[in-house]
Design an enzyme around this catalytic site. Structure first.
Site, mmCIF file in Angstrom:
data_model
loop_
_atom_site.group_PDB
_atom_site.id
_atom_site.type_symbol
_atom_site.label_atom_id
_atom_site.label_comp_id
_atom_site.label_asym_id
_atom_site.label_seq_id
_atom_site.Cartn_x
_atom_site.Cartn_y
_atom_site.Cartn_z
ATOM 1 N N SER A 72 27.346 20.614 29.607
ATOM 2 C CA SER A 72 27.083 21.012 28.297
ATOM 3 C C SER A 72 28.229 21.611 27.397
ATOM 4 O O SER A 72 29.571 21.090 27.524
ATOM 5 C CB SER A 72 25.628 21.695 28.067
ATOM 6 O OG SER A 72 25.289 21.618 26.831
ATOM 7 N N GLU A 129 28.947 12.053 28.201
ATOM 8 C CA GLU A 129 27.392 12.120 27.874
ATOM 9 C C GLU A 129 27.262 12.853 26.539
ATOM 10 O O GLU A 129 28.075 13.595 26.078
ATOM 11 C CB GLU A 129 26.902 12.795 29.041
ATOM 12 C CG GLU A 129 27.032 14.377 29.095
ATOM 13 C CD GLU A 129 26.000 15.258 28.582
ATOM 14 O OE1 GLU A 129 25.041 14.837 28.147
ATOM 15 O OE2 GLU A 129 26.369 16.514 28.573
ATOM 16 N N HIS A 163 22.566 15.749 30.173
ATOM 17 C CA HIS A 163 21.321 16.500 30.019
ATOM 18 C C HIS A 163 19.936 15.871 30.536
ATOM 19 O O HIS A 163 18.891 16.520 29.977
ATOM 20 C CB HIS A 163 21.415 16.751 28.406
ATOM 21 C CG HIS A 163 22.251 17.683 27.928
ATOM 22 N ND1 HIS A 163 23.627 17.464 27.674
ATOM 23 C CD2 HIS A 163 22.293 19.097 27.517
ATOM 24 C CE1 HIS A 163 24.399 18.595 27.327
ATOM 25 N NE2 HIS A 163 23.409 19.463 27.414
#
Length: 340
Positions: A110, A241, A308
């Protein structure tokens, strides 16, 4: 050449919050994660920042950077693992003691991927994109996520093979905690833009597009220098991502990365699953992937175990990788070699 840290049995793990800390109401989750790691033989050192959260960060940027610098300088700590991601990690980059970065693992994803990518690009030290600490609080760990200690223990010139998961988590269900934290219910299926089998080779780089895109044009995002100085111009194999961006914002960001030269001399692209990839009008994420593959003339695979939508593989920034997809089976693998 790339330098690789090495994780030893019984290592000391330092947890600091260079982005978001853990609010008081969820301290129990962090304490449980720390306890789980201690039960596995690790020694845990928790910084002050992990216990606080205000104004979208664990602490002011200079405080976060100072604690990271302190843990980086501590010779006893082999691995730095934040509790989770957040929003404002980029604020600390200018306060990091870059000339004192040690050859030790940093693991996370993240917002933490900003730090991971910046460290590898700027220093040539490998970093690990994978689980965060909070997600290791379960009594058991799924096979895909749980391979992280094995990956971080690989030695120079050795290799490790990871396979696609069997099942992934469609949505979080906090009302019914799972023994392994994740609720893995949906069949995993990796796909390729071409619909055919794919095999790619290159040096791994990547992270969460939402945040790593902001390294473009800064001293911490010089991909071309990394290729020339650390890998002898070997092709880059990107894993990426999308956390929260709309499909059109994803497209804008990927075009920006392309125009900035990030995809120059690339071997291929791998995209993680994303709950944010909803169509805008009739424009789909598959349209985005197809356009990028055609523009760059490289293979693209997607819905891989990264990011995620857990579980996720552990990707090593800087490692030499061979990634494959068997399209008919929807299964894939990534072999990483710790090549200097």
């Amino acid at each position: 050449m790339i330098r690789y840290p090495s994780l030893q049995a019984g290592a000391v793990m330092g947890t600091t919050a260079p982005s978001s800390g853990v609010p008081t109401e969820t301290h129990a989750l962090l304490k449980l994660a720390v306890s789980r790691m201690e039960s596995k033989g690790f020694k845990m050192v928790c910084g002050d920042t992990v216990w606080t959260q205000a104004k979208a960060a664990s602490a002011p940027a200079k405080v976060r950077a100072a604690e990271f610098n302190q843990m980086m300088a501590d010779e006893s700590i082999q691995l730095i693992i934040p509790p989770w991601g957040g929003e404002l990690l980029i604020e600390i980059l200018e306060n990091i003691a870059w000339d004192q970065i040690k050859n030790k693992w940093i693991l996370g994803y993240s917002d933490i991927s900003v730090l991971l990518l910046a460290v590898t690009l700027k220093t040539g030290i490998a970093t690990a994109h994978g689980t965060n600490l909070i997600d290791l609080r379960g009594g058991v760990t799924d096979e895909t996520t749980g391979k992280w200690p094995e990956v971080l223990a690989v030695q120079v010139d050795e290799s490790i093979l990871q396979h696609s998961s069997s099942l992934y988590q469609k949505e979080w269900n906090f009302a019914e905690p799972s023994p392994c934290v994740f609720h893995l219910t949906e069949p995993t299926c990796w796909k390729s833009v071409s619909g055919a089998d794919v095999h790619m080779r290159g040096r791994l780089l990547g992270g969460c597009i939402d945040v790593i895109r902001h390294l473009i044009g800064t001293p911490f995002g010089d991909v071309r220098h990394f290729q020339q100085y650390y890998t002898g111009n070997e092709p880059i194999l990107w894993y990426l991502e999308n956390c929260e961006m709309s499909v059109t914002d994803l497209r804008r960001s990927l075009v920006q990365m392309k125009l900035a030269g990030w995809f120059h001399n690339s071997a291929g692209l791998m995209f993680g699953r994303s709950a944010a990839n909803r169509p805008v009008e009739d424009y789909t994420v598959e349209d985005v992937y197809r356009a990028l593959s055609e523009e760059l003339q490289i293979p693209v695979i997607y819905d891989i175990d990264c990011g995620h939508v857990p579980p996720q593989l552990t990707f090593i920034n800087g490692a030499y990788a061979e990634a494959g997809l068997k399209a008919a089976e929807g299964s894939g693998s990534v072999k990483q070699t710790f090549k200097p």
